[in-house]
Design an enzyme around this catalytic site. Structure first.
Site, PDB file in Angstrom:
ATOM      1  CG  HIS A   1      31.020  39.646  35.522  1.00  0.00           C
ATOM      2  ND1 HIS A   1      32.176  39.045  35.071  1.00  0.00           N
ATOM      3  CD2 HIS A   1      31.379  40.319  36.639  1.00  0.00           C
ATOM      4  CE1 HIS A   1      33.177  39.331  35.881  1.00  0.00           C
ATOM      5  NE2 HIS A   1      32.720  40.117  36.838  1.00  0.00           N
TER       6      HIS A   1
ATOM      7  CG  HIS B   1      37.340  47.159  46.124  1.00  0.00           C
ATOM      8  ND1 HIS B   1      38.267  46.485  46.869  1.00  0.00           N
ATOM      9  CD2 HIS B   1      37.627  46.849  44.845  1.00  0.00           C
ATOM     10  CE1 HIS B   1      39.059  45.790  46.087  1.00  0.00           C
ATOM     11  NE2 HIS B   1      38.700  46.005  44.840  1.00  0.00           N
TER      12      HIS B   1
ATOM     13  NE  ARG C   1      34.188  43.289  33.169  1.00  0.00           N
ATOM     14  CZ  ARG C   1      34.687  43.055  34.359  1.00  0.00           C
ATOM     15  NH1 ARG C   1      35.970  43.266  34.604  1.00  0.00           N
ATOM     16  NH2 ARG C   1      33.934  42.631  35.342  1.00  0.00           N
TER      17      ARG C   1
ATOM     18  CG  LEU D   1      35.360  38.435  45.274  1.00  0.00           C
ATOM     19  CD1 LEU D   1      36.238  37.539  44.437  1.00  0.00           C
ATOM     20  CD2 LEU D   1      35.256  37.905  46.707  1.00  0.00           C
TER      21      LEU D   1
ATOM     22  CG  ASP E   1      35.027  47.091  42.133  1.00  0.00           C
ATOM     23  OD1 ASP E   1      35.584  46.967  41.024  1.00  0.00           O
ATOM     24  OD2 ASP E   1      35.042  46.206  43.001  1.00  0.00           O
TER      25      ASP E   1
ATOM     26  CE  LYS F   1      43.053  46.909  42.089  1.00  0.00           C
ATOM     27  NZ  LYS F   1      41.707  46.839  41.551  1.00  0.00           N
TER      28      LYS F   1
ATOM     29  CB  ALA G   1      33.420  38.281  42.032  1.00  0.00           C
TER      30      ALA G   1
ATOM     31  CG  HIS H   1      37.850  50.620  41.544  1.00  0.00           C
ATOM     32  ND1 HIS H   1      38.762  50.030  42.387  1.00  0.00           N
ATOM     33  CD2 HIS H   1      37.389  49.620  40.751  1.00  0.00           C
ATOM     34  CE1 HIS H   1      38.852  48.740  42.107  1.00  0.00           C
ATOM     35  NE2 HIS H   1      38.006  48.461  41.123  1.00  0.00           N
TER      36      HIS H   1
ATOM     37  CG  HIS I   1      41.584  43.141  45.100  1.00  0.00           C
ATOM     38  ND1 HIS I   1      40.377  43.194  44.456  1.00  0.00           N
ATOM     39  CD2 HIS I   1      41.437  42.193  46.061  1.00  0.00           C
ATOM     40  CE1 HIS I   1      39.537  42.314  44.994  1.00  0.00           C
ATOM     41  NE2 HIS I   1      40.168  41.687  45.972  1.00  0.00           N
TER      42      HIS I   1
ATOM     43  CG  ASN J   1      40.133  43.421  36.020  1.00  0.00           C
ATOM     44  OD1 ASN J   1      39.718  44.472  35.523  1.00  0.00           O
ATOM     45  ND2 ASN J   1      39.372  42.654  36.775  1.00  0.00           N
TER      46      ASN J   1
ATOM     47  CG  HIS K   1      36.247  46.540  36.735  1.00  0.00           C
ATOM     48  ND1 HIS K   1      37.444  45.857  36.658  1.00  0.00           N
ATOM     49  CD2 HIS K   1      36.056  46.801  38.051  1.00  0.00           C
ATOM     50  CE1 HIS K   1      37.948  45.703  37.878  1.00  0.00           C
ATOM     51  NE2 HIS K   1      37.124  46.269  38.745  1.00  0.00           N
TER      52      HIS K   1
HETATM   53  O1  DOR Z   1      33.775  41.867  42.345  1.00  0.00           O
HETATM   54  C1  DOR Z   1      34.754  42.186  41.708  1.00  0.00           C
HETATM   55  N1  DOR Z   1      34.726  42.232  40.356  1.00  0.00           N
HETATM   56  N2  DOR Z   1      35.884  42.508  42.353  1.00  0.00           N
HETATM   57  C2  DOR Z   1      37.021  42.737  41.699  1.00  0.00           C
HETATM   58  O2  DOR Z   1      38.002  42.994  42.343  1.00  0.00           O
HETATM   59  C3  DOR Z   1      37.093  42.612  40.232  1.00  0.00           C
HETATM   60  C4  DOR Z   1      35.783  42.812  39.616  1.00  0.00           C
HETATM   61  C5  DOR Z   1      35.734  42.377  38.171  1.00  0.00           C
HETATM   62  O3  DOR Z   1      36.647  42.699  37.414  1.00  0.00           O
HETATM   63  O4  DOR Z   1      34.756  41.731  37.777  1.00  0.00           O
HETATM   64 ZN    ZN Z   2      37.516  46.496  40.755  1.00  0.00          ZN
END
Ligand code: DOR
Ligand code: ZN
Length: 343
Positions: free
Chosen positions: A251, A174, A17, A219, A247, A99, A263, A13, A136, A41, A15
């Protein structure tokens, strides 16, 4: 010096970007993990196989030369997803799961699913063609306390999906609560779960330790200590239903240290070291390899990796941030000392 050698792990899992952030973060994952499940996402989300293949190409371009890394792509489920698209995903060599983000549950989930029950024909197709569903698992009802949203999701949606589609493989992403651990343990082998490093290492006090801590905000949100203990017990139990999924969710630092901070915890820079720390504290280093390198591959029906990585018990300091042109990302435990180091 104490060392630990395990089969090269995978991150189930992640991310990464796109654009400049992708180029900054991907080398961190590629140096540790052989493969990673790439979350869809983006803005706009990756809803079609065609988009997933284009995104895969962008990721391949960002892998530093000489590094061996495979992105495993996913699709973002919406109320407009068609059975045709599910069939295309099944036929594609590169899409490994779909997802489910409840609309409004988290970062870039606005396009997510507003009506879960309306997706039952899609779940039926995924069950028939054996395409895994990643969830999720949080309700989005504003009236539901944020610390109760995972438990409420299991009661109001997940139990029913599992009951109606018993052969559908589901990954509860998660996990954060003892109730979710119990749910996964009590169901049959088609239900598995990922666990992040932050949910093994921190409880919700970490959000407010000495002041507001935006880099501990993700989250589903961190929960009470008894939930953390249940997660550590599950991860270190040797039960193949529980496996590694960071996860890691980068950011920009300015968007985390903000009046309305995003988050997501960035952990890819030291993911394996963070998990090793958690397993070491639980005196369960012998259980790390199954969790990190075997059970996820088995669940996704992919071959286990054959090379190894070695960690050494030697202290090092996590950088305050990672910067590259316009990108600045603050990692989990920035400036703090970790006790295991990847060689
Ligand atoms: O904290 C999180 N950040 N939870 C998620 O489900 C998505 C993720 C994000 O893409 O930043
Ligand atoms: Zn995630």
């Amino acid at each position: 010096m104490k060392t630990l050698t395990i089969t090269r792990p995978d991150d189930w899992h992640l991310h990464v970007r796109n654009g400049a952030v992708l180029k900054t973060v991907l080398p961190h994952t590629a140096k540790q993990f052989a493969r990673a499940i790439i979350m869809p996402n983006l803005k706009p989300p990756v809803t079609t196989v065609e988009q997933a293949l284009a995104y895969r190409e962008e990721i391949l371009q960002a892998i530093p030369p000489g590094m061996d890394f495979k992105p495993l792509m996913t699709l973002y489920l919406t109320n407009s997803t068609t059975v045709e698209e599910i069939k295309k995903a099944v036929e594609s060599d590169y899409v490994h799961a779909v997802k489910l983000y409840p609309a409004g549950a988290t970062t870039n989930s606005d396009a997510g699913v507003a009506n879960i029950n309306a997706l039952y024909p899609i779940f039926a197709a995924m069950e028939k063609y054996d395409l895994p569903l990643q969830v999720h698992g949080e309700v989005t009802n504003e009236a539901c306390d944020i610390f109760d949203r995972e438990r409420a999701f299991i009661e109001s949606h997940l139990s029913a999906i599992h009951h109606n589609f018993p052969a559908l493989r589901i990954i509860m992403e998660h996990l954060t609560t003892a109730e979710a651990v119990e749910f996964v343990q009590s169901t049959h082998a088609n239900i598995a779960a990922t666990i992040t490093p932050q949910h093994l290492l921190f409880n919700r006090n970490a959000l407010f330790a000495g002041g507001l801590r935006p880099h501990h905000y993700c989250l589903p949100i961190l929960k009470r200590e008894h939930h953390r203990l249940a997660l550590v017990a599950a991860a270190t139990s040797g039960n193949p239903k529980f496996f590694l999924g960071t996860d890691s969710a980068p950011h920009q630092t300015a968007l985390k240290e903000n009046a309305c901070g995003c988050a997501g915890c960035y952990s890819a820079n030291a993911a394996l070291e963070l998990y090793t720390e958690a397993f070491d504290r639980a005196e369960a280093l012998d259980k790390l390899e199954g969790f990190a390198s075997f059970y996820g591959a088995d669940f996704y029906r992919l071959p286990r990796n054959t090379t190894t990585v070695t960690l050494e018990k030697s202290a090092w300091q996590v950088p305050e941030s990672y910067q590259d042109n316009e990108v600045k990302i603050t990692p989990l435990k920035a400036g703090e000392t970790l006790s295991w180091k990847l060689l």
